[in-house]
Design an enzyme around this catalytic site. Structure first.
Site, PDB file in Angstrom:
ATOM      1  N   HIS A 276      30.819  12.967 -24.774  1.00 29.26           N
ATOM      2  CA  HIS A 276      30.523  12.863 -26.201  1.00 29.26           C
ATOM      3  C   HIS A 276      30.135  14.185 -26.873  1.00 29.26           C
ATOM      4  O   HIS A 276      29.815  14.177 -28.054  1.00 29.26           O
ATOM      5  CB  HIS A 276      29.457  11.783 -26.446  1.00 29.26           C
ATOM      6  CG  HIS A 276      28.117  12.096 -25.843  1.00 29.26           C
ATOM      7  ND1 HIS A 276      26.953  11.525 -26.285  1.00 29.26           N
ATOM      8  CD2 HIS A 276      27.756  12.933 -24.833  1.00 29.26           C
ATOM      9  CE1 HIS A 276      25.932  11.967 -25.572  1.00 29.26           C
ATOM     10  NE2 HIS A 276      26.387  12.821 -24.687  1.00 29.26           N
ATOM     11  N   HIS A 277      30.144  15.303 -26.148  1.00 25.27           N
ATOM     12  CA  HIS A 277      29.881  16.588 -26.808  1.00 25.27           C
ATOM     13  C   HIS A 277      31.169  17.305 -27.174  1.00 25.27           C
ATOM     14  O   HIS A 277      31.126  18.393 -27.762  1.00 25.27           O
ATOM     15  CB  HIS A 277      29.041  17.509 -25.913  1.00 25.27           C
ATOM     16  CG  HIS A 277      27.699  16.939 -25.568  1.00 25.27           C
ATOM     17  ND1 HIS A 277      26.816  16.503 -26.540  1.00 25.27           N
ATOM     18  CD2 HIS A 277      27.103  16.714 -24.370  1.00 25.27           C
ATOM     19  CE1 HIS A 277      25.727  16.024 -25.942  1.00 25.27           C
ATOM     20  NE2 HIS A 277      25.885  16.138 -24.633  1.00 25.27           N
ATOM     21  N   CYS A 278      32.316  16.728 -26.805  1.00 27.36           N
ATOM     22  CA  CYS A 278      33.582  17.408 -27.089  1.00 27.36           C
ATOM     23  C   CYS A 278      34.202  16.843 -28.354  1.00 27.36           C
ATOM     24  O   CYS A 278      34.278  15.628 -28.535  1.00 27.36           O
ATOM     25  CB  CYS A 278      34.544  17.220 -25.910  1.00 27.36           C
ATOM     26  SG  CYS A 278      36.049  18.196 -26.095  1.00 27.36           S
TER      27      CYS A 278
END
Length: 356
Positions: free
Chosen positions: A142-144
């Site tokens: 979920h950080h990309c």
């Protein structure tokens, strides 16, 4: 027209909608030990589920690697080209020695596992709509976002799964992301910043990585947690806000980012949730989805301790014991009276949710 993707070929109906491949696991010369991540966690979850006789190899859906063409549904060509530089991948995965490896080794040993997990999330999106629920034993990067990786996340699998559904599955036009990893999910938030079809709920430790103030503007329901938050307060907040989110908007799919880095003692998460608290949390989310008959896709996301795999397996077993996941259970698409009755019975059992 969308390209033809192998990821959307029908899975055998004899399989559970649980997606996995041995290719998920990252192993190279012990270098993975330089990261706090248990790089074999995904395989361990599957082994626990096999030991408990819930599944067998031929009963799980084999994840396929996402191709460049699949990834380009969200990612820019420029971003994918950047991953051909080992130092870029070292920065994203936070494993510095990767910078010194030839890129073909990095592609095979680091990026291929992450691409296979990403393929698994996309596949699980379709399965969830077909079967009412699906679990990708990996994924949750979920950080990309479309043009930037970070925090061990090299591909935007959550964004990809949702965009694939919007483009390819009739009747899926609204999605809700319930992100309960300890970190803010700034990747999907940036990707869906101005997209009114996607409702984002995110509960995270407000003081840790990534602290992305711009991305926070995309969160419809922001639950900012203090250091050391414990079970009672946490479960109460999750219950209140998951119910609130789903009452505000009934989506066609829920993507549930079930990070286990909320576990007490996680070196990066900074929260203090017990193993039982994590099992209960997943139960709360699945109950909310099942009682409203909304298909749910769960990904396992962050979680950096050796005992994490056992907890994920225990949670899946608990969901099964409660009848919240079942090989036969299907939602809205079912016109089968037996299935309808099963759904009604399980919904009855759901109304008396208690958080003790």
């Amino acid at each position: 027209r969308p390209h033809r993707s192998e990821l959307y070929e029908d899975a055998p109906s004899t399989c559970w909608p649980i997606v996995y491949s041995p290719d998920y696991n990252i192993t190279f010369m012990g270098l993975e030990k330089l990261h706090p991540f248990d790089a074999g966690k995904w395989g361990k979850v599957i082994n626990f589920l096999k030991d408990e006789k819930l599944i067998a190899d031929d009963l799980i859906v084999q994840a396929r690697e996402a191709t460049d063409e699949d990834l380009l549904v969200v990612h820019t060509r420029r971003y994918l080209n950047k991953l051909k530089w080992s130092f870029v991948v070292a920065t994203i995965t936070e494993i510095p020695p990767v910078a010194f490896l030839p890129n073909f080794v990095v592609q095979r040993k680091v990026l291929k596992p992450l691409r296979t997990q990403t393929g698994g999330t996309i596949m699980a999106g379709k399965l969830a709509v077909d079967r009412g629920w699906a679990i990708n034993v990996g994924g949750g990067f979920h950080h990309c976002s479309s043009d930037k990786g970070g925090g061990f996340c090299a591909y935007a699998d959550i964004t990809l799964a949702i965009k694939f559904l919007f483009e390819r599955v009739q009747g899926v036009s609204k999605a809700t992301i319930i992100d309960l990893d300890a970190h803010q999910g700034n990747g999907h938030e940036r990707d869906f910043m101005d997209d009114h079809r996607v409702y984002i709920m995110d509960a995270y430790n407000r003081y840790i990585y990534p602290g992305d103030g711009f991305a926070k503007r995309a969160i419809k329901r922001k639950v900012e947690l203090e250091w050391g938050t414990e079970d009672t307060e946490y479960l109460q907040k999750v219950h209140t806000h998951v119910e609130g989110a789903l009452n505000e908007l009934k989506p066609d799919i829920i993507v549930y980012n079930a990070g286990t880095d909320i576990l007490d003692g996680d070196p990066l998460g900074g929260l203090a949730i017990s193993p039982q608290g994590i099992v209960k949390r997943d139960e709360v989310v699945f109950k909310a989805a099942r009682s409203r008959r909304i298909p749910i896709l769960m990904v396992t996301s962050g979680g950096y301790q050796k005992r994490t795999a056992r907890i994920i397996a225990d949670s899946i077993l608990n969901l099964h014991n409660l009848g919240l996941i079942d090989k036969e259970l299907v939602t809205g698409r079912a016109e089968n009276p037996k299935v309808e009755q099963m759904i009604r019975d399980s919904a009855k059992g759901l109304t008396n949710l208690s958080l003790q």
